[in-house]
Structures are given as C-alpha cells and as structure tokens.
Write a protein that holds these residues in place. Structure first.
Motif, PDB file in Angstrom:
ATOM      1  N   GLY A  48       0.799  -1.222   0.000  1.00 34.94           N
ATOM      2  CA  GLY A  48       0.000   0.000   0.000  1.00 34.94           C
ATOM      3  C   GLY A  48       0.826   1.263   0.000  1.00 34.94           C
ATOM      4  O   GLY A  48       0.380   2.315  -0.471  1.00 34.94           O
ATOM      5  N   ARG A  49       2.064   1.159   0.487  1.00 33.83           N
ATOM      6  CA  ARG A  49       2.931   2.329   0.529  1.00 33.83           C
ATOM      7  C   ARG A  49       3.388   2.774  -0.859  1.00 33.83           C
ATOM      8  O   ARG A  49       4.107   3.775  -0.984  1.00 33.83           O
ATOM      9  CB  ARG A  49       4.156   2.048   1.407  1.00 33.83           C
ATOM     10  N   VAL A  50       2.968   2.050  -1.910  1.00 34.21           N
ATOM     11  CA  VAL A  50       3.297   2.462  -3.278  1.00 34.21           C
ATOM     12  C   VAL A  50       2.718   3.833  -3.581  1.00 34.21           C
ATOM     13  O   VAL A  50       3.164   4.508  -4.523  1.00 34.21           O
ATOM     14  CB  VAL A  50       2.785   1.406  -4.285  1.00 34.21           C
ATOM     15  N   LEU A  51       1.738   4.263  -2.792  1.00 28.12           N
ATOM     16  CA  LEU A  51       1.170   5.603  -2.971  1.00 28.12           C
ATOM     17  C   LEU A  51       2.214   6.695  -2.721  1.00 28.12           C
ATOM     18  O   LEU A  51       2.024   7.838  -3.138  1.00 28.12           O
ATOM     19  CB  LEU A  51      -0.030   5.793  -2.035  1.00 28.12           C
ATOM     20  N   TRP A  52       3.311   6.335  -2.035  1.00 27.26           N
ATOM     21  CA  TRP A  52       4.392   7.295  -1.798  1.00 27.26           C
ATOM     22  C   TRP A  52       5.335   7.415  -2.996  1.00 27.26           C
ATOM     23  O   TRP A  52       6.218   8.272  -3.008  1.00 27.26           O
ATOM     24  CB  TRP A  52       5.205   6.866  -0.579  1.00 27.26           C
ATOM     25  N   LEU A  53       5.145   6.557  -3.992  1.00 26.04           N
ATOM     26  CA  LEU A  53       6.068   6.543  -5.127  1.00 26.04           C
ATOM     27  C   LEU A  53       6.195   7.903  -5.810  1.00 26.04           C
ATOM     28  O   LEU A  53       7.324   8.332  -6.110  1.00 26.04           O
ATOM     29  CB  LEU A  53       5.625   5.485  -6.140  1.00 26.04           C
ATOM     30  N   PRO A  54       5.086   8.641  -6.090  1.00 27.61           N
ATOM     31  CA  PRO A  54       5.239   9.955  -6.736  1.00 27.61           C
ATOM     32  C   PRO A  54       6.097  10.923  -5.923  1.00 27.61           C
ATOM     33  O   PRO A  54       6.772  11.786  -6.502  1.00 27.61           O
ATOM     34  CB  PRO A  54       3.796  10.451  -6.864  1.00 27.61           C
ATOM     35  N   VAL A  55       6.067  10.790  -4.605  1.00 27.82           N
ATOM     36  CA  VAL A  55       6.871  11.685  -3.756  1.00 27.82           C
ATOM     37  C   VAL A  55       8.356  11.461  -4.014  1.00 27.82           C
ATOM     38  O   VAL A  55       9.142  12.416  -4.159  1.00 27.82           O
ATOM     39  CB  VAL A  55       6.540  11.458  -2.273  1.00 27.82           C
ATOM     40  N   PHE A  56       8.754  10.203  -4.098  1.00 28.55           N
ATOM     41  CA  PHE A  56      10.168   9.907  -4.344  1.00 28.55           C
ATOM     42  C   PHE A  56      10.558  10.226  -5.786  1.00 28.55           C
ATOM     43  O   PHE A  56      11.697  10.625  -6.045  1.00 28.55           O
ATOM     44  CB  PHE A  56      10.459   8.447  -4.001  1.00 28.55           C
ATOM     45  N   LEU A  57       9.638  10.054  -6.708  1.00 24.11           N
ATOM     46  CA  LEU A  57       9.917  10.455  -8.092  1.00 24.11           C
ATOM     47  C   LEU A  57      10.142  11.962  -8.176  1.00 24.11           C
ATOM     48  O   LEU A  57      11.023  12.424  -8.910  1.00 24.11           O
ATOM     49  CB  LEU A  57       8.759  10.043  -9.004  1.00 24.11           C
ATOM     50  N   LEU A  58       9.357  12.722  -7.419  1.00 22.80           N
ATOM     51  CA  LEU A  58       9.551  14.174  -7.383  1.00 22.80           C
ATOM     52  C   LEU A  58      10.916  14.518  -6.796  1.00 22.80           C
ATOM     53  O   LEU A  58      11.613  15.411  -7.288  1.00 22.80           O
ATOM     54  CB  LEU A  58       8.448  14.829  -6.556  1.00 22.80           C
ATOM     55  N   GLY A  59      11.315  13.795  -5.740  1.00 21.11           N
ATOM     56  CA  GLY A  59      12.636  14.026  -5.157  1.00 21.11           C
ATOM     57  C   GLY A  59      13.748  13.724  -6.142  1.00 21.11           C
ATOM     58  O   GLY A  59      14.737  14.463  -6.217  1.00 21.11           O
ATOM     59  N   ILE A  60      13.597  12.635  -6.898  1.00 21.97           N
ATOM     60  CA  ILE A  60      14.602  12.281  -7.912  1.00 21.97           C
ATOM     61  C   ILE A  60      14.664  13.349  -9.001  1.00 21.97           C
ATOM     62  O   ILE A  60      15.754  13.723  -9.462  1.00 21.97           O
ATOM     63  CB  ILE A  60      14.280  10.907  -8.510  1.00 21.97           C
ATOM     64  N   LEU A  61      13.499  13.846  -9.405  1.00 19.88           N
ATOM     65  CA  LEU A  61      13.454  14.925 -10.393  1.00 19.88           C
ATOM     66  C   LEU A  61      14.167  16.163  -9.867  1.00 19.88           C
ATOM     67  O   LEU A  61      14.964  16.788 -10.577  1.00 19.88           O
ATOM     68  CB  LEU A  61      12.004  15.253 -10.738  1.00 19.88           C
ATOM     69  N   MET A  62      13.907  16.525  -8.606  1.00 15.52           N
ATOM     70  CA  MET A  62      14.556  17.698  -8.010  1.00 15.52           C
ATOM     71  C   MET A  62      16.063  17.526  -7.952  1.00 15.52           C
ATOM     72  O   MET A  62      16.822  18.461  -8.253  1.00 15.52           O
ATOM     73  CB  MET A  62      13.990  17.941  -6.614  1.00 15.52           C
ATOM     74  N   ALA A  63      16.509  16.327  -7.574  1.00 19.16           N
ATOM     75  CA  ALA A  63      17.953  16.079  -7.500  1.00 19.16           C
ATOM     76  C   ALA A  63      18.591  16.163  -8.880  1.00 19.16           C
ATOM     77  O   ALA A  63      19.648  16.796  -9.055  1.00 19.16           O
ATOM     78  CB  ALA A  63      18.209  14.709  -6.874  1.00 19.16           C
ATOM     79  N   GLY A  64      17.965  15.525  -9.875  1.00 20.37           N
ATOM     80  CA  GLY A  64      18.515  15.538 -11.230  1.00 20.37           C
ATOM     81  C   GLY A  64      18.552  16.927 -11.826  1.00 20.37           C
ATOM     82  O   GLY A  64      19.562  17.348 -12.411  1.00 20.37           O
ATOM     83  N   VAL A  65      17.452  17.671 -11.676  1.00 25.42           N
ATOM     84  CA  VAL A  65      17.396  19.028 -12.220  1.00 25.42           C
ATOM     85  C   VAL A  65      18.359  19.940 -11.465  1.00 25.42           C
ATOM     86  O   VAL A  65      19.048  20.777 -12.067  1.00 25.42           O
ATOM     87  CB  VAL A  65      15.957  19.581 -12.147  1.00 25.42           C
ATOM     88  N   GLY A  66      18.430  19.771 -10.140  1.00 24.60           N
ATOM     89  CA  GLY A  66      19.329  20.610  -9.350  1.00 24.60           C
ATOM     90  C   GLY A  66      20.775  20.450  -9.770  1.00 24.60           C
ATOM     91  O   GLY A  66      21.477  21.433 -10.037  1.00 24.60           O
ATOM     92  N   VAL A  67      21.238  19.201  -9.845  1.00 28.32           N
ATOM     93  CA  VAL A  67      22.619  18.959 -10.262  1.00 28.32           C
ATOM     94  C   VAL A  67      22.807  19.359 -11.727  1.00 28.32           C
ATOM     95  O   VAL A  67      23.838  19.925 -12.107  1.00 28.32           O
ATOM     96  CB  VAL A  67      23.006  17.487 -10.049  1.00 28.32           C
ATOM     97  N   GLY A  68      21.808  19.066 -12.558  1.00 26.37           N
ATOM     98  CA  GLY A  68      21.897  19.406 -13.975  1.00 26.37           C
ATOM     99  C   GLY A  68      22.005  20.903 -14.211  1.00 26.37           C
ATOM    100  O   GLY A  68      22.776  21.358 -15.075  1.00 26.37           O
ATOM    101  N   ILE A  69      21.264  21.689 -13.436  1.00 24.18           N
ATOM    102  CA  ILE A  69      21.338  23.147 -13.557  1.00 24.18           C
ATOM    103  C   ILE A  69      22.712  23.644 -13.137  1.00 24.18           C
ATOM    104  O   ILE A  69      23.305  24.522 -13.782  1.00 24.18           O
ATOM    105  CB  ILE A  69      20.229  23.805 -12.706  1.00 24.18           C
ATOM    106  N   TRP A  70      23.232  23.092 -12.050  1.00 23.36           N
ATOM    107  CA  TRP A  70      24.591  23.445 -11.623  1.00 23.36           C
ATOM    108  C   TRP A  70      25.598  23.166 -12.740  1.00 23.36           C
ATOM    109  O   TRP A  70      26.426  24.017 -13.088  1.00 23.36           O
ATOM    110  CB  TRP A  70      24.974  22.635 -10.391  1.00 23.36           C
ATOM    111  N   VAL A  71      25.514  21.953 -13.306  1.00 26.82           N
ATOM    112  CA  VAL A  71      26.479  21.554 -14.336  1.00 26.82           C
ATOM    113  C   VAL A  71      26.329  22.409 -15.585  1.00 26.82           C
ATOM    114  O   VAL A  71      27.326  22.836 -16.185  1.00 26.82           O
ATOM    115  CB  VAL A  71      26.312  20.060 -14.673  1.00 26.82           C
ATOM    116  N   SER A  72      25.085  22.679 -16.003  1.00 27.50           N
ATOM    117  CA  SER A  72      24.873  23.473 -17.220  1.00 27.50           C
ATOM    118  C   SER A  72      25.444  24.875 -17.065  1.00 27.50           C
ATOM    119  O   SER A  72      26.015  25.426 -18.015  1.00 27.50           O
ATOM    120  CB  SER A  72      23.379  23.543 -17.547  1.00 27.50           C
ATOM    121  N   ALA A  73      25.296  25.459 -15.876  1.00 23.08           N
ATOM    122  CA  ALA A  73      25.843  26.802 -15.651  1.00 23.08           C
ATOM    123  C   ALA A  73      27.364  26.775 -15.538  1.00 23.08           C
ATOM    124  O   ALA A  73      28.053  27.647 -16.069  1.00 23.08           O
ATOM    125  CB  ALA A  73      25.220  27.407 -14.387  1.00 23.08           C
ATOM    126  N   LEU A  74      27.902  25.759 -14.860  1.00 19.74           N
ATOM    127  CA  LEU A  74      29.354  25.673 -14.708  1.00 19.74           C
ATOM    128  C   LEU A  74      30.054  25.352 -16.028  1.00 19.74           C
ATOM    129  O   LEU A  74      31.173  25.807 -16.276  1.00 19.74           O
ATOM    130  CB  LEU A  74      29.703  24.590 -13.674  1.00 19.74           C
TER     131      LEU A  74
END
Length: 279
Positions: A155-181
């Motif tokens: 039943g805890r699969v309902l938390w899956l979108p929350v972790f997907l959002l976290g993964i998106l934030m991590a990827g975009v955050g690091v990606g933005i850093w790298v693109s600017a650097l």
C-alpha cells in the motif's frame, strides 16, 4: 498607488536572486516545444525507436545480475534480486538522464541562446521532460516484471510519486549546476559521464545500502547519504517492494536534493545575464 508600487518593486528586488518563475510560466509553450522536438529526434530517427528505452535498463540489469548477484552473492531475500535491482535501475536511470542531458543543454543550444531572448532555464528543464518518456517505459517494464514474479506492490506504493519528485529535483538541481558551470569550464562536459558511471556504483542500486553503511561510523553514514540518490533510491524501493525503513538517511537525501535545486537556481540566475556572451 505609488506606495504600493514601491512595495512591489522592493519585494521583487528581494527575490531577484531566484529565476523569474512567472516569466518561465509565460514561456511554457517553448518548454513543451523543445521537449517534443528532443523526443522526436531521440526516437524517430532510430530503427528501434522507443525500444531503446527498454534496451538500456535490461542490459544494465543483466550486468548487475552477473556481477553482484551471481559473482558477489548479494542477497536481497525475500525480494527477488531482479526486482530489487530493476527498481534501483529505474530510479537511477532517470536521474542520470536528467543530469547528463541538462548539464550539456546550454552548450548544445548555443546558437538559439545567442539569437533570441527567453528564460535560459527553459533549456535544462525541457530535458527533464524528455526523460519522463524513458521513465514511463521503465516503470511499465518494472510492472511487467512484478506480474511475472507474482509480486504485488504494498500500500505504501502511494508514496512513489513523492520519491519520483525528489529524484526529479535532484537531477534538475545537479543538472542546472552543471549546465551553468559548463559555460565557464567546458572540460566539465567530458567529466560528467565518468562521474555518472561512478555514481551508479556508490549509490545503492545493485545492493542494499546496509552493505555499505554497516561498515561505516556514524559520520561516514551521514556522508554516504549526502548523495541525494542514496536515500531517494532506498525510498523508491521502499515504496515499491516494502524493503528497508524510512528515517534520517532518507531525510538527509531529500534535504540535499532541495538544497541542490535551490542553490542551482541561484547560481543559474547569477550566470543567466552573461550566458549569451560566454557561450
């Protein structure tokens, strides 16, 4: 009226260190157009098309089964190792795609950046939308593998979108850093693929995090979960398979992904004014 206008201008100056999200919303059509263009280029000009989104995770899974499960004897009982590894691969592959593509996005779009004005943040963000196609295919493949093994997500699969959002934030955050650097340090675009491959092995994708953390002191465990994908991968797997527990390790990784995103936006904003001159 004058006093109200002055108050608004002062408030705007306070937030000038962040990108203008209103302007970004105004250019949402450009964001969608760039994403659709990249999707067509990525799949339409290949013989296998969308099947490439299946090939990469399956090849990675095969290597992990041979190296970690058969050779290194990594035990994930009672969860089948194939499901354990595939859930980690699904989370990591999306993060890695967003990181690599966002990091190289400004250099790849330099002609457009020089010719017209638009919020430069649109370019790396469009790459995260392209990666959603691969993520969807990987999730469908994972669902098929669950069915083949007769495993039902808890039943805890309902938390899956929350972790997907976290993964998106991590990827975009690091990606933005790298693109600017990368605008200032062009060699960085050649280093990133190596770091991504290294990150695959220091992140608990093919093995439980406990195999590493049990051998580390408390300070080492904290340092390990400063890698945002360490806790997010564990959380992603927790929501799908019910393995492990959530606690301070996941909280550290989530907090780190938020920090990376916010600081990435701030640094990108500082570089945005000179992108066209440097690129």
């Amino acid at each position: 009226m004058t006093g109200e206008r002055m108050r608004i201008e002062v408030d705007a100056r306070k937030w000038r260190w962040l990108p203008d999200l209103t302007e970004l919303w105004t250019h949402r059509d450009l964001l969608a157009t760039l994403a659709m263009r990249d999707i067509r280029v990525r799949y339409a000009q290949t013989r296998l098309g969308l099947l490439w989104a299946l090939v990469q995770p399956l090849v990675t899974l095969g290597i992990m089964v041979l190296v970690f499960h058969r050779a290194a004897k990594v035990d994930t009982a009672p969860v089948p190792y194939v499901l354990f590894a595939m859930s980690g691969i699904t989370a990591w592959t999306y993060f890695a795609f967003v990181l690599k593509e966002s990091g190289a996005s400004l250099i790849g779009a330099q002609e457009m950046v020089r010719k017209i004005y638009f919020p430069r943040l649109v370019i790396p963000l469009s790459k995260s939308m392209v990666g959603l196609m691969d993520l969807l295919v990987a999730l469908l493949l994972l669902g098929l593998m669950f069915a083949m093994h007769g495993v039902m997500p808890p039943g805890r699969v309902l938390w899956l979108p929350v972790f997907l959002l976290g993964i998106l934030m991590a990827g975009v955050g690091v990606g933005i850093w790298v693109s600017a650097l990368t605008i200032r340090f062009r060699d960085l675009q050649h280093v990133i693929p190596v770091l991504v491959q290294l990150g695959l092995f220091i992140t608990p994708v093919a093995y439980p995090a406990e195999l590493v953390t049990d051998a580390l002191p408390a300070a080492g465990q904290v340092a390990y979960f400063l890698n945002p994908m360490a806790g997010l991968t564990e959380g992603f797997r927790w929501s799908l398979l019910g393995t492990g527990t959530l606690g301070w390790p996941c909280a550290i990784s989530v907090a780190m992904s938020v920090v990376l995103l916010l600081t990435g936006l701030v640094y990108f904003r500082s570089m945005e004014r000179v992108v066209a001159d440097l690129i």
